[in-house]
Design an enzyme around this catalytic site. Structure first.
Site, PDB file in Angstrom:
ATOM      1  N   CYS A 178     -11.513  54.309  70.154  1.00 17.84           N
ATOM      2  CA  CYS A 178     -12.470  54.936  71.053  1.00 17.84           C
ATOM      3  C   CYS A 178     -12.094  54.602  72.482  1.00 17.84           C
ATOM      4  O   CYS A 178     -11.144  53.882  72.730  1.00 17.84           O
ATOM      5  CB  CYS A 178     -13.868  54.415  70.746  1.00 17.84           C
ATOM      6  SG  CYS A 178     -14.233  54.392  68.980  1.00 17.84           S
ATOM      7  N   ARG A 229      -8.521  59.527  73.102  1.00 15.06           N
ATOM      8  CA  ARG A 229      -8.625  58.381  72.188  1.00 15.06           C
ATOM      9  C   ARG A 229      -9.613  58.628  71.059  1.00 15.06           C
ATOM     10  O   ARG A 229      -9.656  57.889  70.085  1.00 15.06           O
ATOM     11  CB  ARG A 229      -9.050  57.127  72.968  1.00 15.06           C
ATOM     12  CG  ARG A 229      -7.987  56.629  73.901  1.00 15.06           C
ATOM     13  CD  ARG A 229      -8.361  55.279  74.433  1.00 15.06           C
ATOM     14  NE  ARG A 229      -8.497  54.300  73.374  1.00 15.06           N
ATOM     15  CZ  ARG A 229      -7.622  53.352  73.124  1.00 15.06           C
ATOM     16  NH1 ARG A 229      -6.536  53.276  73.829  1.00 15.06           N
ATOM     17  NH2 ARG A 229      -7.834  52.486  72.164  1.00 15.06           N
ATOM     18  N   TRP A 282     -14.377  57.690  68.093  1.00 20.90           N
ATOM     19  CA  TRP A 282     -13.650  58.194  66.923  1.00 20.90           C
ATOM     20  C   TRP A 282     -14.210  57.383  65.766  1.00 20.90           C
ATOM     21  O   TRP A 282     -13.978  56.171  65.666  1.00 20.90           O
ATOM     22  CB  TRP A 282     -12.157  57.955  67.094  1.00 20.90           C
ATOM     23  CG  TRP A 282     -11.301  58.576  66.021  1.00 20.90           C
ATOM     24  CD1 TRP A 282     -10.780  59.839  66.026  1.00 20.90           C
ATOM     25  CD2 TRP A 282     -10.851  57.969  64.806  1.00 20.90           C
ATOM     26  NE1 TRP A 282     -10.038  60.046  64.884  1.00 20.90           N
ATOM     27  CE2 TRP A 282     -10.067  58.927  64.122  1.00 20.90           C
ATOM     28  CE3 TRP A 282     -11.042  56.715  64.213  1.00 20.90           C
ATOM     29  CZ2 TRP A 282      -9.465  58.658  62.889  1.00 20.90           C
ATOM     30  CZ3 TRP A 282     -10.454  56.459  62.983  1.00 20.90           C
ATOM     31  CH2 TRP A 282      -9.670  57.430  62.337  1.00 20.90           C
ATOM     32  N   ASN A 335     -15.327  49.010  71.017  1.00 23.38           N
ATOM     33  CA  ASN A 335     -14.176  49.504  70.265  1.00 23.38           C
ATOM     34  C   ASN A 335     -13.788  48.397  69.310  1.00 23.38           C
ATOM     35  O   ASN A 335     -13.652  47.250  69.739  1.00 23.38           O
ATOM     36  CB  ASN A 335     -12.966  49.752  71.168  1.00 23.38           C
ATOM     37  CG  ASN A 335     -13.137  50.962  72.048  1.00 23.38           C
ATOM     38  OD1 ASN A 335     -14.083  51.712  71.879  1.00 23.38           O
ATOM     39  ND2 ASN A 335     -12.226  51.129  72.985  1.00 23.38           N
ATOM     40  N   GLY A 336     -13.550  48.716  68.081  1.00 17.40           N
ATOM     41  CA  GLY A 336     -13.119  47.680  67.154  1.00 17.40           C
ATOM     42  C   GLY A 336     -13.800  47.830  65.819  1.00 17.40           C
ATOM     43  O   GLY A 336     -14.537  48.789  65.578  1.00 17.40           O
ATOM     44  N   GLU A 388       9.898  65.678  62.061  1.00 15.72           N
ATOM     45  CA  GLU A 388       9.088  65.798  63.271  1.00 15.72           C
ATOM     46  C   GLU A 388       8.523  67.219  63.411  1.00 15.72           C
ATOM     47  O   GLU A 388       7.358  67.397  63.781  1.00 15.72           O
ATOM     48  CB  GLU A 388       9.946  65.404  64.489  1.00 15.72           C
ATOM     49  CG  GLU A 388       9.281  65.544  65.834  1.00 15.72           C
ATOM     50  CD  GLU A 388       8.025  64.702  66.014  1.00 15.72           C
ATOM     51  OE1 GLU A 388       7.704  63.879  65.144  1.00 15.72           O
ATOM     52  OE2 GLU A 388       7.340  64.906  67.032  1.00 15.72           O
ATOM     53  N   LYS A 437       4.552  68.057  63.584  1.00 17.37           N
ATOM     54  CA  LYS A 437       3.944  68.818  64.684  1.00 17.37           C
ATOM     55  C   LYS A 437       3.102  69.957  64.136  1.00 17.37           C
ATOM     56  O   LYS A 437       1.983  70.182  64.567  1.00 17.37           O
ATOM     57  CB  LYS A 437       5.009  69.398  65.629  1.00 17.37           C
ATOM     58  CG  LYS A 437       5.720  68.446  66.553  1.00 17.37           C
ATOM     59  CD  LYS A 437       4.872  67.842  67.641  1.00 17.37           C
ATOM     60  CE  LYS A 437       4.152  66.625  67.206  1.00 17.37           C
ATOM     61  NZ  LYS A 437       4.806  65.349  67.232  1.00 17.37           N
ATOM     62  N   GLU A 452      -0.139  68.734  62.235  1.00 15.36           N
ATOM     63  CA  GLU A 452      -1.203  68.065  62.985  1.00 15.36           C
ATOM     64  C   GLU A 452      -1.950  68.990  63.933  1.00 15.36           C
ATOM     65  O   GLU A 452      -3.126  68.772  64.191  1.00 15.36           O
ATOM     66  CB  GLU A 452      -0.707  66.803  63.711  1.00 15.36           C
ATOM     67  CG  GLU A 452       0.146  67.009  64.909  1.00 15.36           C
ATOM     68  CD  GLU A 452       0.522  65.687  65.576  1.00 15.36           C
ATOM     69  OE1 GLU A 452      -0.297  64.765  65.631  1.00 15.36           O
ATOM     70  OE2 GLU A 452       1.658  65.594  66.064  1.00 15.36           O
ATOM     71  N   HIS A 494      16.109  68.748  44.325  1.00 17.72           N
ATOM     72  CA  HIS A 494      15.537  67.667  43.510  1.00 17.72           C
ATOM     73  C   HIS A 494      14.022  67.797  43.393  1.00 17.72           C
ATOM     74  O   HIS A 494      13.348  66.822  43.062  1.00 17.72           O
ATOM     75  CB  HIS A 494      15.942  66.321  44.096  1.00 17.72           C
ATOM     76  CG  HIS A 494      17.430  66.149  44.150  1.00 17.72           C
ATOM     77  ND1 HIS A 494      18.187  65.899  43.028  1.00 17.72           N
ATOM     78  CD2 HIS A 494      18.302  66.265  45.175  1.00 17.72           C
ATOM     79  CE1 HIS A 494      19.470  65.839  43.367  1.00 17.72           C
ATOM     80  NE2 HIS A 494      19.566  66.057  44.675  1.00 17.72           N
ATOM     81  N   LYS A 519      -5.293  59.943  70.064  1.00 21.81           N
ATOM     82  CA  LYS A 519      -3.982  59.709  70.659  1.00 21.81           C
ATOM     83  C   LYS A 519      -3.444  58.318  70.320  1.00 21.81           C
ATOM     84  O   LYS A 519      -2.277  58.170  69.981  1.00 21.81           O
ATOM     85  CB  LYS A 519      -4.078  59.910  72.178  1.00 21.81           C
ATOM     86  CG  LYS A 519      -2.747  59.786  72.907  1.00 21.81           C
ATOM     87  CD  LYS A 519      -1.836  60.955  72.605  1.00 21.81           C
ATOM     88  CE  LYS A 519      -0.490  60.835  73.286  1.00 21.81           C
ATOM     89  NZ  LYS A 519       0.509  61.704  72.643  1.00 21.81           N
TER      90      LYS A 519
END
Ligand code: M6R
Length: 629
Positions: free
Chosen positions: A23, A48, A95, A121-122, A502, A506, A509, A525, A624
């Site tokens: 957060c 965040r 968050w 936060n935590g 990557e 992208k 997400e 395979h 983020k």
């Protein structure tokens, strides 16, 4: 720093860090109205976490509390209807970790009957036990969060001294916190405390600030003090003090930050992500600046305090990171093994920290992180240090926890990356890893002529990436063709295998389309079973030693009716006849291919997400900096 409120002795507490919620916190005390400053800071921290937000100010008659579910814009609407007056206050963007994104669970939380307001936060691990005890003491809980116990604990201990109340409260907590509190009984006083979740004090003139991230203070102050774990701070308009957990004055180091206001705004771009993709040529330039040594055909890093003799004795490099940074590390593995002939291992930080692998003293651990706050990467770094290994960090955010805790740090200089989907940080990481590989190579067997060639080629990369951006229109056309699909496969070999990973990350997400990356030969395979006419495969096939092999894999997909989007070079005469769609990128030597090949994949994800109406800079469920494990 000036002297502050009374200090009282207290017991030390020891426990293992486990991470913290993702957060954002902003606090202010001064002579101006707090609300616009808090709102502005929250806006910058929204990356965040963005499921709910709130603020509390101290007014002449008590606390003024405003909250909303959703983004900061929703909170701004609330504040327009119901302003929050007062010249001191705290605020939070959340968050969710404990409890859903509801108004009741949004911070700030009130303690007691509104004696204090707290943002946190935590993760408080013993919250259930504390909640029962506080309920037995008569405290009423209004949320499902673990954070509310902190507010009630502080209210319980609030007597004549808010610092002592915070000290007593945090001594009861097991877990992690970066917290801030205000109380109408102590107007203008803001108390903060940190253990495992970042807090930074911003020093102004007749005003002071507190934030979980220095970027929230951009434009307000350049002088900041990073709180260390187990430190508290007490801010008033005219004083800012940092105290140890025993409430003894600490000697804080004031850092002067060099803000670049341009960088943090979207400018002409619709989204930060697009701006950050387009900035990549300059990002490569900045990552190289001052680091190329044409005389010795090598790269230098001003602050690389590990001396060359020690670096020469290293016989293994272990890289640890998460997400996009992990993909950059995989490219670093190819680069370092090829240029420096040093064995490299790359591990997800979340695995590395718990795996307890046998490590010998000749290994060096490289922690790679854009934010420098990723909980798993930080924990992996701490674990490596605890085992006595030399550590090196590659970070973008100056002064971040990983950057400060590593033995030495190489900064990426990518500028603030705001889009949740990492783009330019990846490019900066790959550039710096190339420089590091060159540096390590030149300490070993890499010849001066090979070093000179690499330096020459590297200096051409900004222009080549600029040329690559010209594929944008073609990418837009391809995005229109495929934006409705549900699955996409990405294939590459060697240096381009991590780029395939990557590209898939992208896409998933920001567009919420399921996507996976594979080494092209792995298709047979298992993954090839997924191929059908509705599942496009993106093949990375620029000219390179494995071109023919990758083309065979492409044919295997075509033979099964799968549409193929090829990323190839203009010199390729075969590809147009074989792929359904082709994106052209400049032809470069194999070890530079990631820097150009990633660009169309970033753009493809962006354009598809745009067509699907997704919230590109703030995709659902993400934040983020991932400061929870
Ligand atoms: O700040 P870090 O580089 O440590 O972050 C690691 C990942 O959380 C990050 O790369 C994440 O995967 C991005 N959202 C990818 O775009």
């Amino acid at each position: 720093m000036r002297s502050g409120l009374s200090a009282v002795a207290c017991a030390l507490w020891f426990y293992r860090l486990r991470g913290s919620s993702m957060c954002g916190i902003v606090g202010y005390t001064g002579y101006r109205e707090a609300e616009p400053i808090l709102r502005d800071g929250l806006k910058r921290l929204e990356y965040r976490g963005y499921d709910s937000a709130g603020l509390a100010t101290v007014t002449g008659s008590g606390l003024c509390l405003r909250k909303s579910v959703g983004k900061i814009a929703d909170l701004a609407d609330v504040l327009q209807r119901q302003p929050a007056p007062g010249t001191s206050g705290i605020s939070h963007t959340r968050w969710a970790t404990h409890g859903e994104a509801t108004l009741a669970n949004a911070h700030p939380h009130l303690g007691g009957d509104g004696e204090v307001a707290v943002v946190h936060n935590g993760v408080i691990e013993n919250h259930a036990e504390l909640r029962s005890q506080l309920q037995a003491d008569g405290f009423t809980f209004r949320s499902q969060t673990d954070s509310e116990v902190i507010a009630h604990l502080i209210a319980k201990y609030l007597d004549g001294d808010p610092v002592e109340a915070v000290r007593r409260a945090v001594s009861r907590l097991r877990g992690t916190y970066g917290l801030a509190m205000i109380s109408p009984r102590f107007p203008g006083v803001l108390v903060g405390a940190r253990l495992g979740s970042p807090l930074v004090v911003g020093l102004g003139s007749n005003e002071n600030y507190l934030s979980s991230d220095a970027s929230a203070l951009r434009g307000y102050t350049e002088d900041v003090v990073y709180l260390l774990d187990r430190q508290l701070c007490v801010l008033t308009p005219n004083s800012g003090n940092v105290l140890s957990v025993e409430l003894a004055p600490a000697e804080p180091v004031v850092h002067r930050l060099n803000w670049d206001m341009e960088d943090a705004s979207r400018g002409e771009y619709e989204h930060f992500m697009l701006k950050e993709i387009c900035e990549q040529p300059e990002v490569i330039d900045r990552a190289m600046a001052g680091r190329l040594d044409e005389v010795d055909s090598t790269a230098h890093f001003g602050n690389l305090s590990l001396d060359p003799q020690k670096l020469n004795q290293i016989d293994r490099v272990i890289m640890t990171a998460c997400g996009t940074s992990y993909h950059a590390a995989l490219i670093g593995e190819y680069l370092i093994e090829s240029l420096a002939r040093l064995p490299v291992e790359v591990e997800y930080a979340s695995e590395f920290r718990y795996r307890n692998p046998p490590l010998d003293r000749k290994s060096i651990v490289l922690a790679i992180s854009q934010s420098g706050e990723t909980a798993d990467t930080l924990a992996a770094l701490r674990e490596s240090k605890r085992k006595g290994l030399p550590t090196l960090a590659l970070c973008n955010v100056v002064g971040s926890s990983i950057a400060r805790e590593a033995d030495c740090t190489i900064y990426l200089h990518a500028g603030p990356e705001v889009g949740v989907a990492s783009t330019k940080a990846f490019t900066a990481q790959v550039t710096v890893l190339t420089l590091l590989a060159l540096h390590l190579g030149r300490l070993r067997n890499l010849s001066a002529s090979a070093g000179t060639r690499i330096l020459d080629e590297l200096q051409q990369m900004p222009d080549l990436v600029r040329q690559t951006l010209d594929c944008h229109d073609e990418v837009k056309r391809i995005a229109r063709k495929y934006h409705h699909v549900s699955n996409v496969l990405y294939m590459g070999r060697q240096y381009l295998f991590p780029v395939a990973l990557e590209g898939a990350l992208k896409l998933k997400e920001i567009s919420y389309i399921h996507a996976e990356g594979y080494p092209a030969a792995e298709m047979k395979h298992g993954p090839i079973a997924l191929v059908d006419e509705d599942t496009p495969s993106v093949f990375l096939v620029p000219q390179c030693p494995s071109y023919d092999k990758t083309m065979s894999n492409l044919e295997e997909v075509k033979a099964r009716g799968g549409p193929v989007i090829a990323v190839a070079c203009p010199e390729d005469e075969r590809i147009a006849g074989r792929a359904d769609d082709v994106i052209l990128i400049p032809r470069v030597a194999e070890h530079w291919q990631p820097l150009v090949a990633v660009v169309p994949l970033q753009l493809l994800a962006y354009e598809i997400a745009l067509l699907r109406g997704c919230d590109i800079d703030k995709p659902r469920n993400l934040a983020k900096s991932v400061t929870v494990e």
